[in-house]
Motif scaffolding. Structure first.
Motif, PDB file in Angstrom:
ATOM      1  N   LEU A   1     -26.401 -24.880   9.264  1.00 57.51           N
ATOM      2  CA  LEU A   1     -27.816 -25.053   8.959  1.00 57.51           C
ATOM      3  C   LEU A   1     -28.134 -26.530   8.797  1.00 57.51           C
ATOM      4  O   LEU A   1     -27.383 -27.276   8.165  1.00 57.51           O
ATOM      5  CB  LEU A   1     -28.188 -24.297   7.683  1.00 57.51           C
ATOM      6  CG  LEU A   1     -28.086 -22.780   7.768  1.00 57.51           C
ATOM      7  CD1 LEU A   1     -28.432 -22.160   6.425  1.00 57.51           C
ATOM      8  CD2 LEU A   1     -28.987 -22.234   8.853  1.00 57.51           C
TER       9      LEU A   1
ATOM     10  N   TYR B   1     -31.736 -21.650  12.790  1.00 59.00           N
ATOM     11  CA  TYR B   1     -31.252 -20.272  12.840  1.00 59.00           C
ATOM     12  C   TYR B   1     -29.734 -20.230  12.900  1.00 59.00           C
ATOM     13  O   TYR B   1     -29.075 -21.217  13.205  1.00 59.00           O
ATOM     14  CB  TYR B   1     -31.825 -19.527  14.055  1.00 59.00           C
ATOM     15  CG  TYR B   1     -31.354 -20.072  15.375  1.00 59.00           C
ATOM     16  CD1 TYR B   1     -30.189 -19.586  15.963  1.00 59.00           C
ATOM     17  CD2 TYR B   1     -32.049 -21.073  16.029  1.00 59.00           C
ATOM     18  CE1 TYR B   1     -29.736 -20.094  17.171  1.00 59.00           C
ATOM     19  CE2 TYR B   1     -31.607 -21.588  17.238  1.00 59.00           C
ATOM     20  CZ  TYR B   1     -30.445 -21.093  17.799  1.00 59.00           C
ATOM     21  OH  TYR B   1     -29.997 -21.608  18.987  1.00 59.00           O
TER      22      TYR B   1
ATOM     23  N   LEU C   1     -33.341 -18.869  -1.290  1.00 59.75           N
ATOM     24  CA  LEU C   1     -33.820 -19.974  -0.471  1.00 59.75           C
ATOM     25  C   LEU C   1     -34.736 -20.853  -1.314  1.00 59.75           C
ATOM     26  O   LEU C   1     -35.322 -20.377  -2.290  1.00 59.75           O
ATOM     27  CB  LEU C   1     -34.600 -19.432   0.725  1.00 59.75           C
ATOM     28  CG  LEU C   1     -33.796 -18.669   1.768  1.00 59.75           C
ATOM     29  CD1 LEU C   1     -34.732 -17.973   2.744  1.00 59.75           C
ATOM     30  CD2 LEU C   1     -32.867 -19.604   2.499  1.00 59.75           C
TER      31      LEU C   1
ATOM     32  N   VAL D   1     -39.556 -21.559   2.008  1.00 56.81           N
ATOM     33  CA  VAL D   1     -38.731 -21.211   3.171  1.00 56.81           C
ATOM     34  C   VAL D   1     -38.462 -19.711   3.149  1.00 56.81           C
ATOM     35  O   VAL D   1     -38.156 -19.140   2.110  1.00 56.81           O
ATOM     36  CB  VAL D   1     -37.401 -21.997   3.184  1.00 56.81           C
ATOM     37  CG1 VAL D   1     -36.518 -21.567   4.347  1.00 56.81           C
ATOM     38  CG2 VAL D   1     -37.665 -23.492   3.244  1.00 56.81           C
ATOM     39  N   THR D   2     -38.597 -19.070   4.296  1.00 53.15           N
ATOM     40  CA  THR D   2     -38.314 -17.645   4.423  1.00 53.15           C
ATOM     41  C   THR D   2     -37.251 -17.427   5.490  1.00 53.15           C
ATOM     42  O   THR D   2     -37.002 -18.294   6.329  1.00 53.15           O
ATOM     43  CB  THR D   2     -39.578 -16.843   4.793  1.00 53.15           C
ATOM     44  OG1 THR D   2     -40.067 -17.321   6.050  1.00 53.15           O
ATOM     45  CG2 THR D   2     -40.644 -16.973   3.731  1.00 53.15           C
ATOM     46  N   ALA D   3     -36.627 -16.254   5.449  1.00 54.74           N
ATOM     47  CA  ALA D   3     -35.615 -15.891   6.431  1.00 54.74           C
ATOM     48  C   ALA D   3     -35.994 -14.562   7.056  1.00 54.74           C
ATOM     49  O   ALA D   3     -36.515 -13.674   6.377  1.00 54.74           O
ATOM     50  CB  ALA D   3     -34.248 -15.793   5.775  1.00 54.74           C
TER      51      ALA D   3
ATOM     52  N   PHE E   1     -34.617 -19.280   9.751  1.00 52.75           N
ATOM     53  CA  PHE E   1     -35.082 -19.877   8.501  1.00 52.75           C
ATOM     54  C   PHE E   1     -36.254 -20.785   8.857  1.00 52.75           C
ATOM     55  O   PHE E   1     -36.099 -21.719   9.644  1.00 52.75           O
ATOM     56  CB  PHE E   1     -33.974 -20.712   7.853  1.00 52.75           C
ATOM     57  CG  PHE E   1     -32.743 -19.912   7.520  1.00 52.75           C
ATOM     58  CD1 PHE E   1     -32.580 -19.387   6.252  1.00 52.75           C
ATOM     59  CD2 PHE E   1     -31.763 -19.684   8.473  1.00 52.75           C
ATOM     60  CE1 PHE E   1     -31.453 -18.646   5.933  1.00 52.75           C
ATOM     61  CE2 PHE E   1     -30.631 -18.951   8.168  1.00 52.75           C
ATOM     62  CZ  PHE E   1     -30.478 -18.433   6.893  1.00 52.75           C
TER      63      PHE E   1
END
Length: 76
Positions: A8, A20, A36, A40-42, A53
Protein backbone atom coordinates in the motif's frame (compact mmCIF):
# COMPACT_ATOMS: atom_id res chain seq x y z
CA UNK A 1 -7.18 -17.49 -2.51
CA UNK A 2 -3.98 -15.55 -3.15
CA UNK A 3 -2.94 -12.00 -2.42
CA UNK A 4 -0.87 -9.94 -4.84
CA UNK A 5 2.52 -8.60 -3.86
CA UNK A 6 1.50 -4.93 -3.93
CA UNK A 7 2.41 -2.72 -0.99
CA UNK A 8 0.00 0.00 0.00
CA UNK A 9 1.22 3.46 -0.88
CA UNK A 10 1.90 5.93 1.91
CA UNK A 11 -1.00 8.34 2.30
CA UNK A 12 -0.85 12.00 3.27
CA UNK A 13 -3.40 13.85 5.38
CA UNK A 14 -5.64 15.97 3.15
CA UNK A 15 -4.39 14.37 -0.10
CA UNK A 16 -6.57 12.04 -2.22
CA UNK A 17 -5.65 8.38 -1.76
CA UNK A 18 -6.38 5.62 -4.26
CA UNK A 19 -4.64 2.24 -4.22
CA UNK A 20 -5.49 -1.45 -4.18
CA UNK A 21 -4.36 -4.97 -3.34
CA UNK A 22 -5.02 -7.79 -5.81
CA UNK A 23 -6.92 -10.74 -4.33
CA UNK A 24 -7.38 -13.71 -6.68
CA UNK A 25 -10.07 -16.34 -6.18
CA UNK A 26 -12.04 -14.61 -3.41
CA UNK A 27 -15.77 -14.00 -3.24
CA UNK A 28 -15.50 -11.59 -0.29
CA UNK A 29 -12.67 -9.54 1.21
CA UNK A 30 -13.03 -7.59 4.44
CA UNK A 31 -10.99 -5.83 7.10
CA UNK A 32 -11.32 -8.07 10.14
CA UNK A 33 -8.90 -6.28 12.46
CA UNK A 34 -7.77 -2.68 12.74
CA UNK A 35 -9.23 0.48 11.26
CA UNK A 36 -8.59 2.76 8.33
CA UNK A 37 -7.88 6.44 8.87
CA UNK A 38 -10.95 8.67 8.85
CA UNK A 39 -11.85 9.67 5.30
CA UNK A 40 -10.61 6.42 3.69
CA UNK A 41 -12.87 3.51 2.78
CA UNK A 42 -12.21 0.01 1.48
CA UNK A 43 -14.26 -2.04 -0.99
CA UNK A 44 -13.78 -5.27 -2.91
CA UNK A 45 -14.47 -5.51 -6.63
CA UNK A 46 -14.73 -9.25 -7.31
CA UNK A 47 -14.79 -8.74 -11.10
CA UNK A 48 -11.31 -7.17 -11.11
CA UNK A 49 -10.05 -8.91 -7.96
CA UNK A 50 -9.09 -5.56 -6.44
CA UNK A 51 -9.52 -4.62 -2.78
CA UNK A 52 -9.58 -0.84 -3.18
CA UNK A 53 -8.71 1.88 -0.69
CA UNK A 54 -10.00 5.33 -1.63
CA UNK A 55 -10.70 8.69 -0.06
CA UNK A 56 -8.89 11.61 1.55
CA UNK A 57 -7.29 10.80 4.92
CA UNK A 58 -8.08 13.26 7.71
CA UNK A 59 -5.76 11.63 10.26
CA UNK A 60 -2.02 11.16 10.65
CA UNK A 61 -0.63 7.87 11.98
CA UNK A 62 0.19 4.26 11.28
CA UNK A 63 -2.79 2.00 10.62
CA UNK A 64 -2.33 -1.76 10.82
CA UNK A 65 -4.97 -4.00 9.27
CA UNK A 66 -5.83 -7.66 8.99
CA UNK A 67 -7.55 -8.41 5.71
CA UNK A 68 -9.53 -11.64 5.34
CA UNK A 69 -10.47 -13.18 2.00
CA UNK A 70 -13.08 -15.94 1.68
CA UNK A 71 -13.92 -18.27 -1.16
CA UNK A 72 -17.66 -18.07 -0.55
CA UNK A 73 -20.12 -16.40 1.75
CA UNK A 74 -22.02 -18.32 4.39
CA UNK A 75 -25.70 -18.81 3.84
CA UNK A 76 -28.13 -18.57 6.75
Amino acid sequence: VTFGSEQLATGRKGQPYNTYITVNGAKTVTITEGTLPSGVTASFDSASGQFKFTGTPTQVGNFELMITAKLETRRP
